[in-house]
Scaffold this motif. Structure first.
Motif, mmCIF file in Angstrom:
data_model
loop_
_atom_site.group_PDB
_atom_site.id
_atom_site.type_symbol
_atom_site.label_atom_id
_atom_site.label_comp_id
_atom_site.label_asym_id
_atom_site.label_seq_id
_atom_site.Cartn_x
_atom_site.Cartn_y
_atom_site.Cartn_z
ATOM 1 N N THR A 246 0.806 -1.232 0.000
ATOM 2 C CA THR A 246 0.000 0.000 0.000
ATOM 3 C C THR A 246 0.836 1.279 0.000
ATOM 4 N N VAL A 247 1.905 1.309 0.798
ATOM 5 C CA VAL A 247 2.723 2.525 0.924
ATOM 6 C C VAL A 247 3.794 2.588 -0.164
ATOM 7 N N PHE A 248 4.562 1.487 -0.272
ATOM 8 C CA PHE A 248 5.672 1.478 -1.231
ATOM 9 C C PHE A 248 5.254 0.990 -2.620
ATOM 10 N N LYS A 249 4.038 0.404 -2.705
ATOM 11 C CA LYS A 249 3.482 -0.048 -3.984
ATOM 12 C C LYS A 249 4.483 -0.890 -4.786
ATOM 13 N N MET A 250 4.972 -1.941 -4.114
ATOM 14 C CA MET A 250 6.006 -2.796 -4.697
ATOM 15 C C MET A 250 5.442 -3.846 -5.654
ATOM 16 N N ASN A 251 4.091 -3.867 -5.771
ATOM 17 C CA ASN A 251 3.489 -4.771 -6.738
ATOM 18 C C ASN A 251 3.843 -6.226 -6.398
ATOM 19 N N VAL A 252 4.156 -7.043 -7.395
ATOM 20 C CA VAL A 252 4.423 -8.457 -7.165
ATOM 21 C C VAL A 252 5.695 -8.677 -6.338
ATOM 22 N N TYR A 253 6.594 -7.702 -6.327
ATOM 23 C CA TYR A 253 7.829 -7.838 -5.548
ATOM 24 C C TYR A 253 7.553 -7.804 -4.043
ATOM 25 N N ALA A 254 6.377 -7.297 -3.655
ATOM 26 C CA ALA A 254 6.004 -7.311 -2.240
ATOM 27 C C ALA A 254 5.820 -8.744 -1.741
ATOM 28 N N LEU A 255 5.380 -9.637 -2.625
ATOM 29 C CA LEU A 255 5.228 -11.043 -2.252
ATOM 30 C C LEU A 255 6.576 -11.646 -1.862
ATOM 31 N N VAL A 256 7.601 -11.319 -2.641
ATOM 32 C CA VAL A 256 8.953 -11.799 -2.343
ATOM 33 C C VAL A 256 9.481 -11.138 -1.072
ATOM 34 N N GLY A 257 9.266 -9.822 -0.949
ATOM 35 C CA GLY A 257 9.705 -9.107 0.243
ATOM 36 C C GLY A 257 9.057 -9.654 1.500
ATOM 37 N N GLY A 258 7.773 -10.001 1.404
ATOM 38 C CA GLY A 258 7.080 -10.596 2.544
ATOM 39 C C GLY A 258 7.691 -11.928 2.949
ATOM 40 N N ASN A 259 8.048 -12.739 1.954
ATOM 41 C CA ASN A 259 8.718 -14.020 2.237
ATOM 42 C C ASN A 259 10.011 -13.819 3.017
ATOM 43 N N ILE A 260 10.779 -12.831 2.585
ATOM 44 C CA ILE A 260 12.065 -12.557 3.233
ATOM 45 C C ILE A 260 11.863 -12.146 4.692
ATOM 46 N N VAL A 261 10.910 -11.256 4.933
ATOM 47 C CA VAL A 261 10.644 -10.777 6.295
ATOM 48 C C VAL A 261 10.195 -11.931 7.194
#
Length: 471
Positions: free
Chosen positions: A345-360
């Protein structure tokens, strides 16, 4: 042990059948209202029987593993993956064509991809069924051996099935919960992803295409080395439990350190994916577009983090802290969801947010698990041996591999030969450098499958570091 097996089998069949029927009958509601993807109903209904199959297969594998042999599990996993790969590719191709034709007649443009996803999912189910049939064949062959073992058993106190079921539930529920969080995590992510992408003005075709790249290409590749690390970590739980019960603190620390050695598989996979992301996508999917390759590069570190979280889960189970991974998984899920929503919502990372979420999620899980292991056992992880040396060897491998790929891509070209040669060189370079810098001790090598032969070859070709002799 056999009574525990029978009780577990009855439990798995009951729960697996209930969940399979729930998914099959509720596929329409789940796909439409929860996943925001009505055409996912076909893949869900194909997947549903597989849940029962996997439940039964897991119990049989667990029985053999508990009796001290990993061979039936290992062979069944190979059979499962071979059938999975072949049927997934063929099924997706055939059903995609059927769905496309049906879509043209009905005016539903996405019916082709929806049928294709169902065909790919069919590979998962058929693969699981093939693995289960092999395990049932092994039990049939050894039924007389098992029967004779039961006859020779002179145990006086036999627990009731009600007692065993209670013990099973108290043991299994935290394990199931911590494992389920990994899967629930992805379902929640994809649900949020679809809702947010829709609210940001994307049409279903656009965000489902991105989701397809993530689940069908990125996630499939990431799961391969993770599955190997997970299987190795799980296989060491019985031996770790035995050491905890009868061994010294030094022996416990040595066994934990040995379990963490599975990172030597995850780390080169991470570097390999990063270096050869685009060539691998072209080789396997004939896809030279930027998004799949960038996703694989960005998420390559997930292989290491998820591998570490999975292995540390196994260590905590072996130390008899059954509920801790479940608690840590819940905490990591909370941290992950906050981070993922911000990314979307804030950074609007699109599909890359899915990968970022996995990392976190995987990072939070790993840190929490390692802190608990240190607290309850006093074990301090050797970061140099566990991570530093494998990463150093993998870095050398990555540089050489990239150079070899560029060379053969220029000289020969094509999808297959440059990548295959590069992967062979990568394995050889990593193995040599890893041994040369002393990542594995002689005891570590001996603990590997065919360890004695590997050690003899390593000494013959002087691959082990020179030992300094004190005067």
């Amino acid at each position: 042990a056999f009574r525990v097996f029978i009780c577990s089998l009855a439990f798995a069949i009951s729960v697996g059948l209930f969940i399979s029927l729930t998914i099959f009958l509720g596929a329409g509601l789940i796909s439409t209202h929860l996943m925001k993807s009505p055409l996912s109903v076909y893949a869900l209904r194909v997947l549903a029987p597989g849940l029962l199959i996997v439940a039964v297969m897991a119990v049989i594998r667990g029985y053999f593993q508990g009796m001290g042999t990993m061979l039936p599990t290992a062979i069944s996993q190979i059979i499962e993956q071979v059938f999975n790969a072949v049927i997934s590719i063929v099924g997706a191709s055939v059903l995609f064509g059927i769905g496309t034709k049906a879509g043209e007649k009905s005016g539903k443009e996405l019916l082709g991809p929806a049928y294709g996803a169902a065909g790919s999912t069919l590979g998962t189910v058929v693969g699981s069924l093939s693995g289960l049939l092999f395990l049932l064949f092994v039990i049939f062959i050894y039924k007389n051996v098992i029967r004779n073992q039961l006859k020779r058993d002179r145990t006086q106190n036999v627990e009731s099935y009600s007692f065993l079921l209670k013990a099973l539930l108290l043991t299994a529920i935290p394990v199931v919960f911590s494992t389920a969080v990994y899967n629930i995590n992805q379902i929640i992510d994809l649900t949020i992803f679809n809702h947010v992408m829709e609210s940001q003005g994307y049409v279903e075709k656009e965000y489902m295409a991105l989701q397809g790249i993530y689940t069908g290409k990125y996630d499939t590749l990431i799961n391969v080395p993770m599955a190997i690390a997970n299987a190795l970590g799980t296989s060491l739980v019985p031996s770790l439990t035995a050491v905890v019960t009868a061994g010294t603190k030094k022996q416990v620390h040595s066994k934990i350190n040995q379990t963490l050695r599975t990172m030597v598989i995850a780390i080169p996979s991470c570097i390999g994916y990063f270096v050869l992301a685009s060539p691998i996508m072209v080789l396997l999917y004939n896809d030279s577009s930027a998004t799949p390759a960038h996703l694989l590069m960005a998420g390559a570190i997930v292989v290491v983090l998820y591998g570490l979280s999975s292995v540390t889960n196994s260590i905590l189970h072996g130390l008899n802290y059954m509920t801790t991974p479940a608690k840590n998984a819940a905490a990591a899920l909370g941290i992950h969801l906050v981070a993922f929503v911000l990314m979307m919502t804030v950074f609007k990372m699109n599909v890359y947010a899915l990968v970022g979420g996995n990392i976190v999620f995987a990072l939070a899980m790993s840190i929490l698990n390692l802190l608990k292991i240190r607290k309850v056992s006093g074990f301090k992880i050797d970061f140099v041996s566990t991570f530093g040396k494998p990463f150093a060897a993998a870095a050398v491998m990555g540089i050489v591999t990239f150079g070899v790929f560029r060379l053969f891509d220029t000289l020969i070209g094509g999808r297959v030969i440059p990548v295959c040669i590069s992967l062979i060189v990568a394995i050889l370079v990593y193995a040599v450098v890893m041994l040369k810098i002393g990542t594995l001790s002689e005891d570590d090598i001996l603990d590997l499958p065919m360890g004695g032969r590997i050690l003899r070859i390593s000494k013959k070709f002087h691959l082990l570091p020179a030992v300094k002799v004190e005067e």
